[in-house]
Design a protein around this motif. Structure first.
Motif, PDB file in Angstrom:
ATOM      1  N   MET A  82       0.866   1.069  -4.465  1.00  0.00           N
ATOM      2  CA  MET A  82      -0.463   1.408  -4.948  1.00  0.00           C
ATOM      3  C   MET A  82      -0.441   2.813  -5.558  1.00  0.00           C
ATOM      4  O   MET A  82      -0.179   3.789  -4.882  1.00  0.00           O
ATOM      5  CB  MET A  82      -1.486   1.344  -3.826  1.00  0.00           C
ATOM      6  CG  MET A  82      -1.595  -0.027  -3.172  1.00  0.00           C
ATOM      7  SD  MET A  82      -2.145  -1.314  -4.280  1.00  0.00           S
ATOM      8  CE  MET A  82      -3.897  -1.136  -4.084  1.00  0.00           C
ATOM      9  N   ASN A  83      -0.667   2.892  -6.862  1.00  0.00           N
ATOM     10  CA  ASN A  83      -0.782   4.172  -7.544  1.00  0.00           C
ATOM     11  C   ASN A  83      -1.592   3.955  -8.817  1.00  0.00           C
ATOM     12  O   ASN A  83      -2.137   2.868  -9.027  1.00  0.00           O
ATOM     13  CB  ASN A  83       0.610   4.778  -7.826  1.00  0.00           C
ATOM     14  CG  ASN A  83       1.450   3.911  -8.737  1.00  0.00           C
ATOM     15  OD1 ASN A  83       0.976   3.397  -9.752  1.00  0.00           O
ATOM     16  ND2 ASN A  83       2.711   3.743  -8.385  1.00  0.00           N
ATOM     17  N   GLU A  84      -1.643   4.970  -9.666  1.00  0.00           N
ATOM     18  CA  GLU A  84      -2.482   4.854 -10.857  1.00  0.00           C
ATOM     19  C   GLU A  84      -1.956   3.838 -11.866  1.00  0.00           C
ATOM     20  O   GLU A  84      -2.691   3.420 -12.760  1.00  0.00           O
ATOM     21  CB  GLU A  84      -2.650   6.229 -11.530  1.00  0.00           C
ATOM     22  CG  GLU A  84      -1.390   6.785 -12.163  1.00  0.00           C
ATOM     23  CD  GLU A  84      -0.497   7.569 -11.194  1.00  0.00           C
ATOM     24  OE1 GLU A  84       0.462   8.183 -11.666  1.00  0.00           O
ATOM     25  OE2 GLU A  84      -0.746   7.557  -9.971  1.00  0.00           O
ATOM     26  N   HIS A  85      -0.695   3.393 -11.718  1.00  0.00           N
ATOM     27  CA  HIS A  85      -0.118   2.434 -12.660  1.00  0.00           C
ATOM     28  C   HIS A  85      -0.050   1.007 -12.125  1.00  0.00           C
ATOM     29  O   HIS A  85       0.190   0.081 -12.887  1.00  0.00           O
ATOM     30  CB  HIS A  85       1.296   2.858 -13.049  1.00  0.00           C
ATOM     31  CG  HIS A  85       1.356   4.176 -13.734  1.00  0.00           C
ATOM     32  ND1 HIS A  85       0.891   4.380 -15.009  1.00  0.00           N
ATOM     33  CD2 HIS A  85       1.798   5.381 -13.311  1.00  0.00           C
ATOM     34  CE1 HIS A  85       1.045   5.639 -15.348  1.00  0.00           C
ATOM     35  NE2 HIS A  85       1.597   6.263 -14.336  1.00  0.00           N
ATOM     36  N   ARG A  91      -1.763  -2.039  -9.601  1.00  0.00           N
ATOM     37  CA  ARG A  91      -2.869  -2.576  -8.799  1.00  0.00           C
ATOM     38  C   ARG A  91      -2.418  -3.907  -8.220  1.00  0.00           C
ATOM     39  O   ARG A  91      -1.856  -4.753  -8.934  1.00  0.00           O
ATOM     40  CB  ARG A  91      -4.119  -2.783  -9.653  1.00  0.00           C
ATOM     41  CG  ARG A  91      -4.693  -1.502 -10.189  1.00  0.00           C
ATOM     42  CD  ARG A  91      -5.331  -0.682  -9.067  1.00  0.00           C
ATOM     43  NE  ARG A  91      -5.898   0.537  -9.573  1.00  0.00           N
ATOM     44  CZ  ARG A  91      -5.412   1.748  -9.325  1.00  0.00           C
ATOM     45  NH1 ARG A  91      -4.342   1.874  -8.588  1.00  0.00           N
ATOM     46  NH2 ARG A  91      -5.979   2.813  -9.809  1.00  0.00           N
ATOM     47  N   GLN A 139       0.823  -1.207   0.000  1.00  0.00           N
ATOM     48  CA  GLN A 139       0.000   0.000   0.000  1.00  0.00           C
ATOM     49  C   GLN A 139       0.858   1.259   0.000  1.00  0.00           C
ATOM     50  O   GLN A 139       0.559   2.212  -0.713  1.00  0.00           O
ATOM     51  CB  GLN A 139      -0.916   0.025   1.220  1.00  0.00           C
ATOM     52  CG  GLN A 139      -2.085  -0.905   1.105  1.00  0.00           C
ATOM     53  CD  GLN A 139      -2.953  -0.866   2.345  1.00  0.00           C
ATOM     54  OE1 GLN A 139      -2.472  -0.648   3.456  1.00  0.00           O
ATOM     55  NE2 GLN A 139      -4.237  -1.087   2.158  1.00  0.00           N
ATOM     56  N   SER A 158       0.383  -0.958 -15.467  1.00  0.00           N
ATOM     57  CA  SER A 158       0.152  -0.342 -16.769  1.00  0.00           C
ATOM     58  C   SER A 158       0.970   0.945 -16.843  1.00  0.00           C
ATOM     59  O   SER A 158       1.283   1.550 -15.827  1.00  0.00           O
ATOM     60  CB  SER A 158      -1.335  -0.032 -16.971  1.00  0.00           C
ATOM     61  OG  SER A 158      -1.769   0.910 -16.010  1.00  0.00           O
TER      62      SER A 158
END
Length: 128
Positions: free
Chosen positions: A35-38, A40, A31, A54
């Motif tokens: 955990m970030n926008e790229h 999961r 976490q 991604s």
């Protein structure tokens, strides 16, 4: 895919509360640093974590996995027994659910290869 090496041993030798501590530390580390926008992260099975990334260059992702493995080991040095991670990875794009399932199977195969090579390994392949 990340797997805690010899996780059953922690539960058997020190109790489930200890095993929970090891899992909790892994979750908190993910976490905090992952955990970030790229990226999961998903719990996948008992002590396995599936990471789907991604927008990263293949080499950057692999380097990040290697750093993660080393940093997590340092984080747990004061525990009763060393906690190590085996990691299987593959890079590339998937277009549908079938391709995703095939990619997960490939990553799982690399994870088992990491275990066979002595655990605490990062094994996989980058898209050519």
């Amino acid at each position: 895919m990340i797997d805690l090496d010899d996780f059953k041993r922690f539960n058997d030798n020190y109790g489930h509360a200890y095993g929970d501590l090891v899992l909790t530390r892994l979750g908190r580390y993910l976490q905090k640093d992952w955990m970030n926008e790229h990226l999961r992260c998903y719990r996948y099975g008992g002590d396995e974590i599936l990471i789907i990334a991604s927008g990263l260059e293949d080499g950057d992702f692999v380097k990040k996995l290697q750093i993660f493995q080393a940093e997590y080991a340092k984080l747990n040095q004061q525990l009763e027994e060393p906690v190590t991670l085996s990691i299987g990875y593959a890079t590339g794009a998937v277009a549908n659910e079938e391709e995703l399932r095939k990619m997960i199977q490939l990553v799982d195969n690399y994870l088992y290869q990491a275990k066979r090579q002595g655990k605490n390994q990062v094994v996989g392949a980058e898209k050519k």
